[in-house]
Design an enzyme around this catalytic site. Sequence first.
Site, PDB file in Angstrom:
ATOM      1  N   HIS A  38      28.409  59.910  71.448  1.00 49.83           N
ATOM      2  CA  HIS A  38      29.520  59.559  70.851  1.00 49.83           C
ATOM      3  C   HIS A  38      30.402  60.609  70.053  1.00 49.83           C
ATOM      4  O   HIS A  38      29.888  61.481  69.794  1.00 49.83           O
ATOM      5  CB  HIS A  38      29.464  58.350  69.650  1.00 49.83           C
ATOM      6  CG  HIS A  38      30.597  57.569  69.183  1.00 49.83           C
ATOM      7  ND1 HIS A  38      31.363  58.320  68.178  1.00 49.83           N
ATOM      8  CD2 HIS A  38      31.302  56.478  69.359  1.00 49.83           C
ATOM      9  CE1 HIS A  38      32.493  57.442  67.876  1.00 49.83           C
ATOM     10  NE2 HIS A  38      32.190  56.513  68.656  1.00 49.83           N
ATOM     11  N   VAL A  41      31.823  61.414  67.639  1.00 47.76           N
ATOM     12  CA  VAL A  41      31.463  61.872  66.324  1.00 47.76           C
ATOM     13  C   VAL A  41      30.103  62.529  66.125  1.00 47.76           C
ATOM     14  O   VAL A  41      29.957  63.317  65.147  1.00 47.76           O
ATOM     15  CB  VAL A  41      31.445  60.545  65.157  1.00 47.76           C
ATOM     16  CG1 VAL A  41      30.378  60.155  65.058  1.00 47.76           C
ATOM     17  CG2 VAL A  41      32.212  61.004  63.944  1.00 47.76           C
ATOM     18  N   LYS A  42      29.239  62.388  67.131  1.00 47.83           N
ATOM     19  CA  LYS A  42      28.208  63.044  67.048  1.00 47.83           C
ATOM     20  C   LYS A  42      28.021  64.733  67.659  1.00 47.83           C
ATOM     21  O   LYS A  42      29.006  64.986  67.899  1.00 47.83           O
ATOM     22  CB  LYS A  42      27.035  62.451  68.154  1.00 47.83           C
ATOM     23  CG  LYS A  42      26.728  60.558  67.891  1.00 47.83           C
ATOM     24  CD  LYS A  42      26.157  60.393  66.404  1.00 47.83           C
ATOM     25  CE  LYS A  42      26.576  59.353  65.706  1.00 47.83           C
ATOM     26  NZ  LYS A  42      25.863  58.146  66.452  1.00 47.83           N
ATOM     27  N   ALA A  43      26.969  65.171  67.644  1.00 45.62           N
ATOM     28  CA  ALA A  43      26.953  66.708  67.719  1.00 45.62           C
ATOM     29  C   ALA A  43      27.468  67.028  69.181  1.00 45.62           C
ATOM     30  O   ALA A  43      27.997  67.989  69.234  1.00 45.62           O
ATOM     31  CB  ALA A  43      25.594  67.137  67.405  1.00 45.62           C
TER      32      ALA A  43
END
Length: 394
Positions: free
Chosen positions: A187, A189-191
């Site tokens: 997603h 917002v993930k790294a």
Amino acid sequence: MAPSDHSSEPFLPYGRQSIDEADIAAVVEVLRSDWLTTGPTVARFEQQVAQFVGTQQAVAVSSGTAALHCLMHALEIGPGDEVIVPTITFAASANCVLFQGARPILVDVDPGTLCIDPAAVEAAITPQTRAVLAVDFAGQPCDYDALAAICQQHQLHLVSDACHSLGASYQGRPVGQLAKMTAFSFHPVKALTTGEGGVVTTDDSKLADSMRSFRNHGIDTDHRQRQQAGNWHYQVTKLGFNYRLTDIQSALGISQLKRFPDFLTRRREIAAQYDKAFSSLAGIEPLDLQANSEHAYHLYVIRLKAAELGIDRRAAFEQLRSLGLGVNVHYIPLHLHPFYQQQLGTGPGDCPVAEAAYEEILSLPIFPAMNAADIARVVDALRGLTSSSGQQAA
Ligand SMILES: *Cc1c(COP(=O)(O)O)cnc(C)c1O
């Protein structure tokens, strides 16, 4: 109240993707090719993720939630089974158990790291327990040695929700190798991002085959069998879903993976600057670090000590938001949400450590594109909290 010159600065979210021209070119290249969905790029992305974490197999799927569902299905978790899950996590960590008709048992967390508490796991084991889902909260690996020992003793599967912790390691071993199967999310917002997407890593080729079928309607993709029976031939051998990742998304993933070591380095630099700044600020306490681990810093979480600051978390949250800082709270403990209260009979008092932490936690902005001025803005705002409380006290 917030000075107006500050509130006119752009909103700084707690997390944001980093997309560059190479990412865009990689996606465009796939758009011009013969394959949009499952083609050669998905397989290439899977190989590269497996290589990055050091496992035999990686199975790419359409989200982190789908990855968790795939791994619960591959373990044949079903009605009557229990899976132990920490209460401080995102809803999908428990929902994947419910998707299989089984029961998530929500347990308390370690007060220092907010990762699942091995003692709480041990206390929750019943004859129905089949698995433990470790969640690497904020990007820090759980205590996998303690969890593995408990799981071995009670013959339970140890699986991992590593949606926060791609790139982290525990005692020199990379996240992705620390459990029987490990789920990651891509997603934004993930790294690392593919828009939406996820993957499960494992060394077990049988489990990987099971997940490859499950993500594709339960269709058995044995090519040899297909050749023998005619090229039109395929068999639906179980109930599956459409959880496929596309070639378009995989091209973005491959491109992002090239820069991932830089992303990780930058997250750790930002965290180190926060650590240093907050070491001299009374009432602002970063979470504890697990010994012999490397943190991936998906989140940078602090605990606000209201007694020392003279301001509670709610007031601090509102003041920081009014300054354009996208602070957030990860997470409202699952056992306090109405759905789980109704479904599982949970409620206040079940997990006192998590409930106490929930009153104090705040996630600060952290993402690779943050610059020195952004970091200074966050630190100044937190200093402002402590000094405004000093004025109140005076
Ligand atoms: C993001 C996240 C998920 C779900 O991932 P999606 O890709 O959004 O479906 C699951 N567990 C945790 C801990 C997460 O942070």
